[in-house]
Design an enzyme around this catalytic site. Sequence first.
Site, PDB file in Angstrom:
ATOM      1  N   THR A 215      -4.194  -4.895   1.439  1.00 19.04           N
ATOM      2  CA  THR A 215      -3.841  -3.638   1.686  1.00 19.04           C
ATOM      3  C   THR A 215      -4.610  -2.449   2.347  1.00 19.04           C
ATOM      4  OG1 THR A 215      -5.292  -2.243  -0.817  1.00 19.04           O
ATOM      5  CG2 THR A 215      -2.611  -4.361  -1.030  1.00 19.04           C
TER       6      THR A 215
ATOM      7  N   LYS B 153       0.506  -1.034   0.129  1.00 14.98           N
ATOM      8  CA  LYS B 153      -0.079   0.034  -0.471  1.00 14.98           C
ATOM      9  C   LYS B 153       0.965   1.260  -0.126  1.00 14.98           C
ATOM     10  CE  LYS B 153      -4.267   1.059   0.690  1.00 14.98           C
ATOM     11  NZ  LYS B 153      -5.553   0.227  -0.366  1.00 14.98           N
TER      12      LYS B 153
END
Length: 283
Positions: A65, A15
Site C-alpha cells: 500500500t 490505500k
Amino acid sequence: MNSFASGFKRNYYGKGDVIVYRLHRDGKCPQGRSPVFGASVLMLVYGDAFWPTYTTGDNTGLVATDSMKNFIQRETLNFDGFDLEEYCRFLAQKFIDTYPQTAGIQVSASEIPYRGIVDGSVAFAPSGPERAKARVELTQSEVTELRSGIEGFRLLRLGGSAFHGFVRDQYTTLPDILDRPLHMWLDLDWSYTSVDSGFSSGAIPARVRKMVHEVFHGFESGSIQQVIYQLGTRMLAQISDIAEIHLEANNRTWDTVAEAGEHLGVFTVARPPYGCIGLTLRR
C-alpha cells in the site's frame, strides 16, 4: 465498509487519504480551469493474485500500500485533465496496466478545493465547504462503475421554511412552525445513463452545484423532504445524463436564543441530535 458495483469481493485492500496537489505555476492553465488541482484519493484493488497474502502470508504478487501511495502521487504529474472522473479513470487504468495481476480496481477521489484571490493567477485560499467527489471501478479496461457527487453543502435560508401538521402524541414537544430560519446540510451523489456521458470534463457536477443553490434559494418549503424532492426531480428533468440520484440532508437548524419581533433574532448551534432525511430517485 467498502463495496463494489461489480459485486461481492472475497478480499480487497488498498490505500486511503492519499493527498495530492498538482500546481500549474506557469500561468498557462486553460481558461476557466484552476491551476490548483487538489484531491484526497482512496484506491482499492482485488483479485485472486492477492489471496495467498491472506491464507499463507505469501506476498509474492502483492503491491504494497505504500507503493500505491507513491504511485498515486507520482502519476498525478502525468494526468493532464482537471476533473475527478477522468482522474479516477486515469489512475485505475494506469495501475492495471502496470500491475496486470490486478483483477479489478476502484478509485475514489474527493476534491480539496482552492479559490483564486484577486485574479486567481498566483494567490489562492481554501474554498468550499462542499467538495466534489467521484468513484470509478475498472476491471481489465472495462469501466464497471462511474459515480459522481458533491458532499458537504452547508445551506442557510433566513425564511420561507415551514414544518407543521405532523403526528402529535405523548412524545411530541415540537411546536408547529410556519416560518423558520432553515440550516440544512446536504450530500448527494448520482450515477449516469452511460459511462461515456459521465466523463463531462466537470460540466455535470458544475450544473448540479448551481442547481442546489438555485433550488434552495428559490423554493419555499413545508419540509426538508420537499426541498430535496424538488432538487432531485429537477436534476432528472434537466440533466438527461443522470440515471439515479441519491440525496441525504441533515436538519441542523439553529436553536433560538432570543428574538425581537418576527425578523430579528439570535441563534446558536443546535444540540447534537439532528434529523436525517434521505431520498433516491431513478429515471
